[in-house]
Design an enzyme around this catalytic site. Structure first.
Site, short mmCIF file in Angstrom:
data_model
loop_
_atom_site.label_atom_id
_atom_site.label_comp_id
_atom_site.label_asym_id
_atom_site.label_seq_id
_atom_site.Cartn_x
_atom_site.Cartn_y
_atom_site.Cartn_z
N GLY A 171 0.83 -1.21 0.00
CA GLY A 171 0.00 0.00 0.00
C GLY A 171 0.86 1.26 0.00
O GLY A 171 0.55 2.24 -0.70
N ASP A 172 1.94 1.24 0.76
CA ASP A 172 2.84 2.41 0.81
C ASP A 172 3.48 2.63 -0.56
O ASP A 172 3.66 3.78 -1.01
CB ASP A 172 3.95 2.18 1.84
CG ASP A 172 3.40 1.75 3.18
OD1 ASP A 172 2.26 2.14 3.49
OD2 ASP A 172 4.10 1.03 3.91
N1 LIG Z 1 -1.40 -10.70 -4.03
C1 LIG Z 1 -1.16 -9.64 -4.78
N2 LIG Z 1 -0.96 -9.77 -6.11
C2 LIG Z 1 -0.73 -8.72 -6.91
N3 LIG Z 1 -0.71 -7.45 -6.46
C3 LIG Z 1 -0.90 -7.24 -5.13
C4 LIG Z 1 -1.13 -8.31 -4.22
N4 LIG Z 1 -1.29 -7.79 -2.98
C5 LIG Z 1 -1.15 -6.44 -3.11
N5 LIG Z 1 -0.93 -6.11 -4.40
C6 LIG Z 1 -0.78 -4.76 -4.98
O1 LIG Z 1 -0.54 -3.81 -3.96
C7 LIG Z 1 -1.65 -2.90 -3.87
C8 LIG Z 1 -1.90 -2.54 -2.42
O2 LIG Z 1 -2.19 -3.73 -1.71
P1 LIG Z 1 -3.23 -3.76 -0.49
O3 LIG Z 1 -2.97 -5.06 0.20
O4 LIG Z 1 -4.59 -3.50 -0.99
O5 LIG Z 1 -2.78 -2.49 0.37
P2 LIG Z 1 -2.36 -2.34 1.90
O6 LIG Z 1 -0.93 -2.84 1.98
O7 LIG Z 1 -2.47 -0.88 2.17
O8 LIG Z 1 -3.33 -3.18 2.70
C9 LIG Z 1 -2.82 -3.60 -4.59
O9 LIG Z 1 -3.76 -2.68 -5.11
C10 LIG Z 1 -2.07 -4.36 -5.68
O10 LIG Z 1 -1.72 -3.50 -6.77
O1 LIG Z 2 1.82 2.67 11.39
P1 LIG Z 2 0.97 1.43 11.29
O2 LIG Z 2 -0.41 1.71 10.77
O3 LIG Z 2 0.97 0.67 12.59
O4 LIG Z 2 1.61 0.49 10.22
C1 LIG Z 2 2.97 0.15 10.25
C2 LIG Z 2 3.24 -1.01 9.37
O5 LIG Z 2 2.80 -0.69 8.08
C3 LIG Z 2 3.80 -0.95 7.13
O6 LIG Z 2 4.28 0.30 6.75
C4 LIG Z 2 3.24 -1.71 5.97
O7 LIG Z 2 2.08 -1.05 5.50
P2 LIG Z 2 1.24 -1.53 4.24
O8 LIG Z 2 1.43 -3.03 4.14
O9 LIG Z 2 -0.15 -1.09 4.51
O10 LIG Z 2 1.82 -0.81 3.07
C5 LIG Z 2 4.90 -1.69 7.83
O11 LIG Z 2 6.15 -1.27 7.38
C6 LIG Z 2 4.69 -1.33 9.27
O12 LIG Z 2 4.96 -2.42 10.07
#
Ligand SMILES: Nc1ncnc2c1ncn2[C@@H]1O[C@H](COP(=O)(O)OP(=O)(O)O)[C@@H](O)[C@H]1O
Ligand SMILES: O=P(O)(O)OC[C@H]1O[C@](O)(COP(=O)(O)O)[C@@H](O)[C@@H]1O
Length: 303
Positions: A248-249
């Site tokens: 997500g980041d």
């Molecule tokens: N299993 C996966 N396969 C392909 N792309 C992924 C997968 N998981 C995450 N991504 C990519 O990363 C983006 C962010 O993932 P997501 O899990 O929705 O965000 P967050 O880390 O904020 O929960 C997705 O929109 C997609 O583009």
């Molecule tokens: O500040 P929060 O919301 O506790 O999240 C921190 C965690 O999120 C992360 O940045 C990962 O975030 P995402 O998987 O949503 O991109 C990790 O590096 C860290 O452990």
């Protein structure tokens, strides 16, 4: 200049375990530690995408030193406030399922917070501030809003990737981007969303309340971009999920770096999805090469 703000950095301790024996003994399989926290991850991807950025936030103790050293090694620019207590360690347990155990974060003294606010004065007209992640519990609930107010008064644009009340409070200040994942969007409105139409309907509520661009990420199902001009969908490219921490980041960094250069939401969305997926397919965060390679496979459709 882009400033990323990580109020609550972490060492992300990635712990692969073949079989987890809850209540018994399991052995780790090639465990590793990464400098983490959402804004820090954003800064690392901005660096890969050759966007100038400085990471701000609080780091302390041996864990904080690990993060500073790791970022120095990666040539990521930082200007952290050093604090008394240790930065947290977040455990990312990878067995047959992924389980995350995140720390709450250190207590900050008034003097440490004052030093951070002093530093924040360097944000100026034309800059972009990216606020990401949780805040340590000792900071007031409206701390993000205070920063947004300051950034806005100082002439900077901002993007925010957080949840709940802090996300809601940011909307009227017109963030350039908000990026809840689908679960965070569901939690915000206390609903369960099944179809793209339903997700768009709730994403639009964030737009109506002030956000300029709304990305709803949906893991392996890709993402939706909602703007005043139109709505877009991109499927995630196919690949092997290796480590979704930071996906997500990576999206946030991909969108902002591309949007600041092109002003084109759909093109920036393509970079965002490529960045997120390239990270999901890597042990660590994505490289520029991996992002570029995936970008050519991504179709953005208007919906
Ligand atoms: N299993 C996966 N396969 C392909 N792309 C992924 C997968 N998981 C995450 N991504 C990519 O990363 C983006 C962010 O993932 P997501 O899990 O929705 O965000 P967050 O880390 O904020 O929960 C997705 O929109 C997609 O583009
Ligand atoms: O500040 P929060 O919301 O506790 O999240 C921190 C965690 O999120 C992360 O940045 C990962 O975030 P995402 O998987 O949503 O991109 C990790 O590096 C860290 O452990």
């Amino acid at each position: 200049m882009i400033y990323t703000i990580t109020l609550n950095p972490s060492i992300d301790y990635i712990v692969p375990v073949d079989k987890l024996d809850l209540g018994g003994l399991s052995y780790m399989n090639n465990d590793y530690k990464l400098p983490g926290g959402k804004g820090i991850n954003v800064s690392r991807i901005l660096k890969a995408l050759r966007a100038d950025a400085v990471a701000l936030g609080f780091v302390g103790g041996f864990t904080g030193k690990f993060i500073e050293d790791a970022l120095d090694e990666l040539d990521v620019r930082t200007n952290f406030v050093n604090i008394q207590e240790d930065t947290r360690i977040n455990i990312k347990l990878k067995a047959d399922q992924e389980t995350e155990i995140n720390g709450r974060g250190p207590a900050l003294s008034d003097e440490e917070v004052a030093r951070f606010l002093k530093q924040f004065e360097e944000v100026k007209d034309g800059d972009t501030v990216i606020l990401s992640g949780s805040k340590p519990p000792s900071l007031p609930d409206n701390f993000y809003e205070q920063l947004i107010q300051r950034a806005t008064d100082q002439g900077a644009a901002f993007a925010i990737d957080t949840t709940g009340a802090a996300l809601e409070a940011s909307l009227s200040y017109q963030p350039l981007l908000v990026k809840p994942n689908i679960h965070e969007l569901e939690a915000l409105f206390d609903v369960k969303l099944q179809t793209d139409e339903e997700v768009i309907a709730y994403g639009k509520k964030l737009l109506e309340r002030g956000a300029k661009h709304v990305i709803i990420s949906m893991g392996g199902d890709g993402a939706l971009l909602i703007t005043k001009q139109g709505n877009y969908k991109a499927k995630a490219p196919k690949g092997k999920l290796i480590n979704s921490v930071g996906a997500g980041d990576s999206m946030v960094a991909g969108f902002i770096s591309s949007f600041l250069k092109s002003g084109d939401p759909a093109e920036s969305f393509k970079t965002a999805v490529a960045s997120g997926s390239a990270t999901a397919f890597s042990e660590d965060l994505a490289t520029a090469e991996a992002i570029e390679k995936l970008r050519s496979q991504i179709q953005v459709e208007t919906i």
